[in-house]
Design an enzyme around this catalytic site. Sequence first.
Site, PDB file in Angstrom:
ATOM      1  N   ASP A   1       0.867  -1.168   0.000  1.00 21.54           N
ATOM      2  CA  ASP A   1       0.000   0.000   0.000  1.00 21.54           C
ATOM      3  C   ASP A   1       0.918   1.236   0.000  1.00 21.54           C
ATOM      4  OD1 ASP A   1      -2.100   1.729   0.003  1.00 21.54           O
ATOM      5  OD2 ASP A   1      -3.173   0.783   1.643  1.00 21.54           O
TER       6      ASP A   1
HETATM    7  C1  BGC Z   1      -4.928   3.416   0.041  1.00 24.60           C
HETATM    8  C2  BGC Z   1      -5.059   2.501  -1.150  1.00 24.60           C
HETATM    9  C3  BGC Z   1      -4.907   3.286  -2.423  1.00 24.60           C
HETATM   10  C4  BGC Z   1      -3.557   3.980  -2.400  1.00 24.60           C
HETATM   11  C5  BGC Z   1      -3.272   4.788  -3.648  1.00 24.60           C
HETATM   12  C6  BGC Z   1      -3.677   4.274  -0.029  1.00 24.60           C
HETATM   13  O1  BGC Z   1      -3.736   5.279   0.906  1.00 24.60           O
HETATM   14  O2  BGC Z   1      -4.956   2.670   1.229  1.00 24.60           O
HETATM   15  O3  BGC Z   1      -6.298   1.852  -1.127  1.00 24.60           O
HETATM   16  O4  BGC Z   1      -5.037   2.474  -3.536  1.00 24.60           O
HETATM   17  O5  BGC Z   1      -3.521   4.862  -1.287  1.00 24.60           O
HETATM   18  O6  BGC Z   1      -4.069   5.926  -3.690  1.00 24.60           O
END
Ligand code: BGC
Length: 950
Positions: A752
């Site tokens: 993530d």
């Molecule tokens: C989130 C993800 C997301 C990523 C990119 C993170 O903060 O948990 O779900 O895809 O950011 O935006």
Amino acid sequence: MKITAPLRIIALILSLLTLSFSSGCASNYVNITEDELGSKFTNDPSPSDSATEDTEATDNTDAPDEDDGGETAPEQPEIPDSPRAPLYTDSLSISRAAASEGMVLLKNEDGALPLTYDDKVAVIGDGVNKLVGGGGGSGSMPVATVSLLNGMKTKHSEEKIQLNAELAVAYGKDYNYAPSQDDLKRAVETSDKIVYTITRSAGEGSDRTAQEGDYYLSRNEISTLKSLVDLGAEEIIVVLNVGGVIDTTRLLAYPQVKAILLAWQPGQYGGDAIADVLVGDVNPSGKLVDTFAKSYDDYPSSENFSESGGYVNYTEDIFVGYRYFETFDPGYDKVNFEFGFGLSYTEFEYSNEKFDIVDGKIEVSVRVTNVGDVTGMESVQLYFSAPQGLLGKTAKQLCGFAKTYGLAPGDSQTLRMSVDIADLASYDDVGKVKKSAYVLEEGEYDFFIGSSVKNVSLVGTYLNNDTVIVEQLSEQLPARLLEKRLLADGTYENVYSDYQIEPLTSRSDRECASKPSEKIYFDELYESPELMDSFLAQLTPEQLIRLCYGQTASLAGGTGAIGDCFEYSIPKIETADGPAGLRITDAGTAFPIGTLLACSWSSELLAKVGEEIAKEAKEKGVDIWLAPALNIHRDVLCGRNFEYYSEDPYLTGMLASAITTAVQEGGVGVCIKHFVGNEKEVNRNSSDSRMSERALREIYLRPFQIAIEEADPWMIMSSYNLVNGVETAESYSLLTEILRNEWGYEGVVCTDWNNNTELYRELLAGNDVKMPTANAANAISAYNNGTLTRAVLEDHAERILKLIMKLNKTLYSRNTIEISSEESTTFKSVDFSYTNGGGQEKCEDIDGTLNTTYNDAGREIFYTINVNRSGSYQLKVRIASPEGKGAFDIYADDVLVGAFRNTESTGDWQVWKESSEVLTLTLAEGEHILKLRFTENGMNFNTLTFTPID
Ligand code: BGC
């Protein structure tokens, strides 16, 4: 518009109100124009604008004269659009259809719904203007939402309802309008039905609270309801515009609340979709994917959800959602609306239930007949109840579901469901039958079919004569810190394990190939995939490591790219969020939130949404969609529940598979997330999700496992949190033992975004890519000191390259631009074949166009052009440069052919000018790669124009 008797009466009342307004009373009944309202497309109209309108709007030129005497029918006031008007409306839009299909009708007494033309309807509450289309954070969409006012106004003009014009006008002219007590009084006096919208928003990074105004109704909401009742309202229809479960007990306490529509956060066409359901243009067929308990405290997770910032004890174990209530509350004393529940405007009868056991599968079918008066769809659910045995089981588990098409009154359809007997097994994490194995205990397995978890009937029983070990696995991520877990008899047991986590080391079976004698380019792998090992052998450790972390997006508003090694022609692939559509600058359609989609109980619908997303992704250059999100609604307060589907792992896994398959069949990759245990937002980067291995496998891993088996997503995103003391992105057990060795997953795992673990440890554990970027130094030193081997790096790189190949990308993958020999050819700077770094953004003076930005020294932008006649061409560029900077050299097929030395300031970054500087290029007929290499920072550019010189 046809003026009928009831309308005349309303108009007359309104004309009287207008007169009293002219004489000083604070009524809002006025006709106002769009100019007065400002742009229809304003997202955030300033309250001061509306205040001005309030004071200026004393003259109602369209109102009938005082002494009109009712001779001629007074004109209906024109209801202005809500300032959050739609960007565009398309009644056939999948987003709108999806939204109405996932709304759940929770209550409908005395025929309160659907609304008819005989109903005089007043619409109040925040959702009238400020309908919440979706949640916040990475799951949000930068797209305006059709307000409920606009949706209802359309139904009014289609003569499907009579909208209370006084209130509608007031909302239309004032974004922040809230009816006064007097306004409510008049609304109650002049309306048969009051639609009251209650809205909530939540988002990534924080959780909801069990407080007034969040889970519980706010004081203001309660006092509005109370006022309506005290003023004599007899039919109140509550529309819940929410992203997650809220309290319904308080609503049910008012008998005057005749109907409750759970509209969720319905995406871009939300107001239209709600109106579709309210007037019966769409017959609701949504059913709950979560249990609506009587009180927040009735949820077992409520005890420990907010117990600590540092950890969450998943003490309720496998008893999540209805699995808990069915087991421990069989009388439904704690449940307002059970899992699977949802009303329709018609009724269905089930008949011809059949139950067979064929080749290791339970086959069930049922005939569903529409016995009501209007066309409707019905979702049928199949549950099983396993013998308690030694392991203990939940009272019921969902194991199948199917939905009819729109059945006309009297029509029937037979639905079929099939369950693998092996999938009825439970995981024995402590060795009550056989440690670390899926076990099918002996006894009777009852199957129930019905319209909700509560409303079921027994359809058949499978008798298992002997306990069977269905699959022997090994202990992975056991509960080392969880003190106790709930058992089926209501007692708790300790599941402490002294399992030792092995230190991370390089583990790979790969024998690295030797470097080829001739350079191999990435493109050649498409023709000759057997060259993969040799291709990898040429890459330096630094180049291999660079593939293992994200690169700058070329897509405006994207979340980052993967790949990108110019020397070997490895292209980049672009990622974007998810899950409500494509969240980029040039955003796609905003679809309803995941929970609403799940409430459709329709794999077909999820597939349709997926097809649309793939089409838009292809158009916009998104390669990997960071969705769907498969975490479980363990607790109703998780701030991101709106993105996730359900409290049930089977439903989550099956619906995620449907959308994944559809997106990937459209040639776009899916990245399912967040793997695993991210059921809480507060302190998500360091919170430890402590759970038994049984709960981990049966509840939290299960949707991911189903999606992998059914749909093979090309990517998976590890989560921010820890599970049983181990960071998921650094967990060899999770990412290698379970994901790859047990499940056979061959795709790419990314972290993530901006997580807090170490790149080299992630690589040792099995995480392939760190997003959106990384400091490579620790991985390089781990390589240099032998901790991280070349074999491990090549394993990761191979998976990443194969992902790029699934997307069919090559370095020069975009347009070949045809250069005319007759007239000028202008093309967009973003129509490049390749660029290393830099960005894109919306060009503010040309509709829908993008410009390249951050063209810093070192950025290279490549165009593939085709010249159909040899000759000389002038090249001009359209630029914005606040300081008169931003020089570049220009190469044709790697030969320097000119230089652009900008010295003109255009005034600002979004003030555009065609440069007066002109380059002259001589080009032979045929295809060329044109490279712009920036030698100075300081310029945005938007278009290039080639003009032939005769
Ligand atoms: C989130 C993800 C997301 C990523 C990119 C993170 O903060 O948990 O779900 O895809 O950011 O935006």
